[in-house]
Write an enzyme that holds these catalytic residues in place. Sequence first.
Site, PDB file in Angstrom:
ATOM      1  N   THR A 178      22.059 -44.754 -11.021  1.00 51.11           N
ATOM      2  CA  THR A 178      20.839 -43.975 -10.814  1.00 51.11           C
ATOM      3  C   THR A 178      20.669 -42.853 -11.833  1.00 51.11           C
ATOM      4  OG1 THR A 178      21.915 -42.447  -9.271  1.00 51.11           O
ATOM      5  CG2 THR A 178      20.934 -44.437  -8.332  1.00 51.11           C
ATOM      6  N   ASP A 179      19.440 -42.342 -11.867  1.00 47.86           N
ATOM      7  CA  ASP A 179      19.149 -41.162 -12.672  1.00 47.86           C
ATOM      8  C   ASP A 179      19.340 -39.919 -11.793  1.00 47.86           C
ATOM      9  OD1 ASP A 179      16.887 -41.009 -11.031  1.00 47.86           O
ATOM     10  OD2 ASP A 179      15.527 -41.742 -12.584  1.00 47.86           O
ATOM     11  N   MET A 180      18.968 -38.783 -12.273  1.00 49.15           N
ATOM     12  CA  MET A 180      19.193 -37.538 -11.526  1.00 49.15           C
ATOM     13  C   MET A 180      18.385 -37.462 -10.229  1.00 49.15           C
ATOM     14  SD  MET A 180      19.689 -34.752 -14.569  1.00 49.15           S
ATOM     15  CE  MET A 180      20.012 -33.446 -13.402  1.00 49.15           C
ATOM     16  N   ILE A 233      17.174 -42.522  -8.359  1.00 49.39           N
ATOM     17  CA  ILE A 233      16.434 -43.771  -8.525  1.00 49.39           C
ATOM     18  C   ILE A 233      17.147 -44.629  -9.566  1.00 49.39           C
ATOM     19  CG2 ILE A 233      14.231 -44.754  -9.295  1.00 49.39           C
ATOM     20  CD1 ILE A 233      12.912 -42.140  -8.297  1.00 49.39           C
TER      21      ILE A 233
END
Length: 131
Positions: free
Chosen positions: A16-18, A21
């Site tokens: 995931t990103d920050m 997601i």
Amino acid sequence: MSEPHSFPVTVYYEDTDMAGIVYYANYLRYIERARSTIVEELGLDQRAMREMDIVFVVTRVEADYVSSARLGDRLTVQTRHYAKGPVRWIFEQEVLRGDTLIFKALVTAATMSTGGKPMRLPAELRSRLGG
């Protein structure tokens, strides 16, 4: 065309990103893992094929990002595949969370020599692909 093949995926923090997601490129990893599993389940030994100077190479990916997957989601990659002629192998792949479509792709793979020249897959191996 093959019956749908299911491959489970759990979304981990590293995917995931920050915002939690799934990072867009990771969907390509998920569908690659599903294709690799199909190859193995069909009894195609890619190391032995390489010794015969044959490798699979992705030549085209058409992808649609439909929704987002998030940290902790349990996903399924559904794949249908078929041989298209003596060199190409087509994969229709969807990533689902339950019944919700997250991502879909149409992937074309080809058989090539290790030197990069198109190469026919031997008939015995091609028959395993449904073509």
